[in-house]
Design a protein around this motif. Structure first.
Motif: not given
Length: 209
Positions: A141, A160, A163, A172, A175
């Protein structure tokens, strides 16, 4: 809308991964069995979407006499428990490969916040501030490519949350590519800990790997 597309991507890519990586799985299984006694897979109770629990899979990297449900960094001299093959698998993240099955069955996603241990209440509570418990946890992540084990719990939870705010196909992809680079460079990997010893002890931060 993207979350439905994201799930479809997870299914397709995890199925491809299971099939194409099967020779590597077989090799690792043989090496693990030859290196130390015990099961090949390690199952650990983790927190999934909406704080439900599931068994996250890993290739076993530690001896079978290692204390259970204890993050590596909270063990006294954690290196004594890690097997020879385990050190290599942790450094290269090969121990995470069984989680492709968790992704395929819908317990995890390829990209998302790393799943917390069921008893890491401070981490779970901190993530609630950013709605980071309301999406499937990930194999990797945003936090993992921005510090991994070096980050204290507050910073990791905030990442987090970032994200979640920016979740998209492009996020994504960033990441995913960032993870490949981090694994190659072994960025942010601190064996047995996250951040300094003092930070870890006070926050009971979890092992991101």
């Amino acid at each position: 809308m993207y979350l439905k597309i994201k799930r479809l991507i997870d299914i397709v890519l995890s199925l491809i991964g299971l099939l194409t990586l099967s020779p590597i799985y077989l090799i690792l299984i043989i090496i693990i069995k030859l290196d130390s006694r015990g099961p090949v897979l390690f199952k650990q109770k983790r927190v999934g979407i909406h704080k439900t629990h599931f068994n996250m899979l890993k290739f076993r990297t530690m001896r079978i006499d290692t204390p259970k449900d204890t993050p590596t960094h909270l063990l006294d001299n954690p290196g004594q428990y890690i097997t020879k093959v385990g050190k290599f698998m942790r450094k290269t993240s090969l121990d995470e490969l069984p989680q492709i099955w968790n992704i395929f069955v819908g317990e995890m996603s390829i990209i998302g916040p790393r799943p917390a241990l069921w008893n890491q209440y401070d981490l779970i509570e901190e993530r609630d501030k950013y709605s980071a418990n309301d999406v499937p946890p990930g194999l990797t992540g945003w936090a993992q490519i921005n510090g991994r084990d070096e980050l204290p719990i507050e910073v990791k939870s905030k990442l987090d949350g970032e994200y979640i705010e920016k979740i998209s196909l492009w996020m994504d992809v960033k990441c995913f590519l960032g993870t490949i680079l981090s694994v190659v460079k072994s960025d942010g990997v601190v064996e047995g800990g996250t951040g300094s010893k003092k930070e870890v002890a006070s926050s009971k931060e979890y092992m991101s790997k």
